[in-house]
Design a protein around this motif. Structure first.
Motif, mmCIF file in Angstrom:
data_model
loop_
_atom_site.group_PDB
_atom_site.id
_atom_site.type_symbol
_atom_site.label_atom_id
_atom_site.label_comp_id
_atom_site.label_asym_id
_atom_site.label_seq_id
_atom_site.Cartn_x
_atom_site.Cartn_y
_atom_site.Cartn_z
ATOM 1 N N HIS A 116 4.766 14.867 -2.401
ATOM 2 C CA HIS A 116 5.553 13.803 -1.771
ATOM 3 C C HIS A 116 4.692 12.743 -1.085
ATOM 4 O O HIS A 116 5.190 11.689 -0.715
ATOM 5 C CB HIS A 116 6.552 14.415 -0.779
ATOM 6 N N MET A 117 3.404 12.972 -0.947
ATOM 7 C CA MET A 117 2.498 12.004 -0.328
ATOM 8 C C MET A 117 1.911 11.009 -1.334
ATOM 9 O O MET A 117 1.198 10.080 -0.941
ATOM 10 C CB MET A 117 1.351 12.744 0.379
ATOM 11 N N ASP A 118 2.207 11.175 -2.619
ATOM 12 C CA ASP A 118 1.617 10.307 -3.636
ATOM 13 C C ASP A 118 1.833 8.825 -3.351
ATOM 14 O O ASP A 118 0.925 8.014 -3.535
ATOM 15 C CB ASP A 118 2.167 10.631 -5.024
ATOM 16 N N ASP A 119 3.023 8.445 -2.924
ATOM 17 C CA ASP A 119 3.293 7.031 -2.685
ATOM 18 C C ASP A 119 2.460 6.488 -1.521
ATOM 19 O O ASP A 119 1.988 5.350 -1.569
ATOM 20 C CB ASP A 119 4.784 6.797 -2.420
ATOM 21 N N ALA A 120 2.241 7.288 -0.507
ATOM 22 C CA ALA A 120 1.385 6.869 0.603
ATOM 23 C C ALA A 120 -0.060 6.728 0.136
ATOM 24 O O ALA A 120 -0.763 5.785 0.536
ATOM 25 C CB ALA A 120 1.488 7.865 1.758
ATOM 26 N N VAL A 121 -0.505 7.649 -0.704
ATOM 27 C CA VAL A 121 -1.863 7.565 -1.250
ATOM 28 C C VAL A 121 -2.000 6.282 -2.062
ATOM 29 O O VAL A 121 -2.970 5.531 -1.909
ATOM 30 C CB VAL A 121 -2.200 8.807 -2.105
ATOM 31 N N ARG A 122 -1.023 6.005 -2.916
ATOM 32 C CA ARG A 122 -1.078 4.796 -3.752
ATOM 33 C C ARG A 122 -0.998 3.521 -2.914
ATOM 34 O O ARG A 122 -1.675 2.536 -3.221
ATOM 35 C CB ARG A 122 0.055 4.817 -4.771
ATOM 36 N N ALA A 123 -0.186 3.505 -1.880
ATOM 37 C CA ALA A 123 -0.085 2.320 -1.021
ATOM 38 C C ALA A 123 -1.423 2.036 -0.334
ATOM 39 O O ALA A 123 -1.872 0.885 -0.270
ATOM 40 C CB ALA A 123 1.018 2.507 0.015
ATOM 41 N N THR A 124 -2.076 3.083 0.145
ATOM 42 C CA THR A 124 -3.379 2.914 0.783
ATOM 43 C C THR A 124 -4.413 2.488 -0.256
ATOM 44 O O THR A 124 -5.260 1.617 0.014
ATOM 45 C CB THR A 124 -3.809 4.220 1.476
ATOM 46 N N LEU A 125 -4.329 3.073 -1.442
ATOM 47 C CA LEU A 125 -5.221 2.680 -2.532
ATOM 48 C C LEU A 125 -5.043 1.195 -2.855
ATOM 49 O O LEU A 125 -6.029 0.480 -3.078
ATOM 50 C CB LEU A 125 -4.961 3.537 -3.774
ATOM 51 N N ALA A 126 -3.816 0.723 -2.881
ATOM 52 C CA ALA A 126 -3.561 -0.693 -3.174
ATOM 53 C C ALA A 126 -4.297 -1.593 -2.183
ATOM 54 O O ALA A 126 -4.913 -2.595 -2.581
ATOM 55 C CB ALA A 126 -2.058 -0.982 -3.150
ATOM 56 N N LEU A 127 -4.263 -1.252 -0.908
ATOM 57 C CA LEU A 127 -4.969 -2.057 0.099
ATOM 58 C C LEU A 127 -6.480 -2.047 -0.147
ATOM 59 O O LEU A 127 -7.136 -3.091 -0.066
ATOM 60 C CB LEU A 127 -4.660 -1.535 1.500
ATOM 61 N N CYS A 128 -7.023 -0.877 -0.442
ATOM 62 C CA CYS A 128 -8.463 -0.780 -0.715
ATOM 63 C C CYS A 128 -8.837 -1.567 -1.970
ATOM 64 O O CYS A 128 -9.870 -2.253 -1.994
ATOM 65 C CB CYS A 128 -8.883 0.682 -0.850
ATOM 66 N N LEU A 129 -8.007 -1.479 -3.005
ATOM 67 C CA LEU A 129 -8.281 -2.202 -4.244
ATOM 68 C C LEU A 129 -8.307 -3.706 -4.026
ATOM 69 O O LEU A 129 -9.161 -4.410 -4.588
ATOM 70 C CB LEU A 129 -7.247 -1.837 -5.316
ATOM 71 N N VAL A 130 -7.394 -4.225 -3.216
ATOM 72 C CA VAL A 130 -7.405 -5.658 -2.911
ATOM 73 C C VAL A 130 -8.731 -6.046 -2.277
ATOM 74 O O VAL A 130 -9.351 -7.058 -2.641
ATOM 75 C CB VAL A 130 -6.226 -6.049 -1.993
ATOM 76 N N ASP A 131 -9.186 -5.234 -1.349
ATOM 77 C CA ASP A 131 -10.410 -5.565 -0.621
ATOM 78 C C ASP A 131 -11.675 -5.468 -1.475
ATOM 79 O O ASP A 131 -12.711 -6.016 -1.093
ATOM 80 C CB ASP A 131 -10.548 -4.684 0.618
#
Length: 171
Positions: A116-131
């Protein structure tokens, strides 16, 4: 001092209560509250390190949170708290100017397990990917996290997310 063990429901309840009241405390006061609770656990407690990291992170001290998260993971933190520690470590690293390590940690985390934490992992990944300048992949990660929660268009958004993903990036 009486030392309680980490599985004690009362300890868990007191930690949860402390977090519910974070906004009622000054930053240093809150960190001291969590430190007092963490001190009830053994010196080599992954849970204590995790809670200390969270307290530093939540009160604007990511540079002090990072070593605590690393220690918690090294000491064998398990379950949802382990996944939270990975997300929070990656986010803190991003805030400290090292989003590339965050991408590595979160990519490995998504490959490691799913829950159930996958979406939180992906959301955080999205921020890192932008940077790190990988915006297409960031949008893909964000849409992948968002799609299951939409009232309609889940399938379409999931397909769009895949089309933007790393294997579809023409660079």
């Amino acid at each position: 001092m009486h030392r309680r063990f980490h599985g004690e429901p009362n300890w868990e309840q007191r930690v949860a209560q402390a977090w519910r009241t974070i906004d009622e405390h000054e930053a240093a006061e809150f960190r001291a509250l969590i430190e007092g609770l963490a001190a009830e656990l053994p010196a080599d407690s992954a849970l204590a390190a995790f809670e200390r990291g969270c307290a530093h992170d939540s009160t604007g001290q990511p540079e002090r949170a990072v070593p605590e998260y690393r220690r918690a993971l090294e000491l064998g933190l398990t379950g949802v708290r382990r996944r939270r520690a990975v997300c929070q470590l990656a986010s803190s690293l991003r805030n400290l100017g090292d989003p590339a390590e965050g991408v590595e940690l979160l990519t490995a985390e998504l490959a490691r397990t799913s829950d159930h934490m996958d979406d939180a992992v992906r959301a955080t990944l999205a921020l890192c990917l932008v940077d790190v300048g990988r915006e297409r992949e960031a949008v893909s990660a964000a849409l992948t996290a968002l799609a299951p929660h939409l009232p309609r268009y889940q399938r379409s958004m999931a397909n769009y997310a895949r089309a933007l993903g790393p294997e579809a990036d023409p660079r």
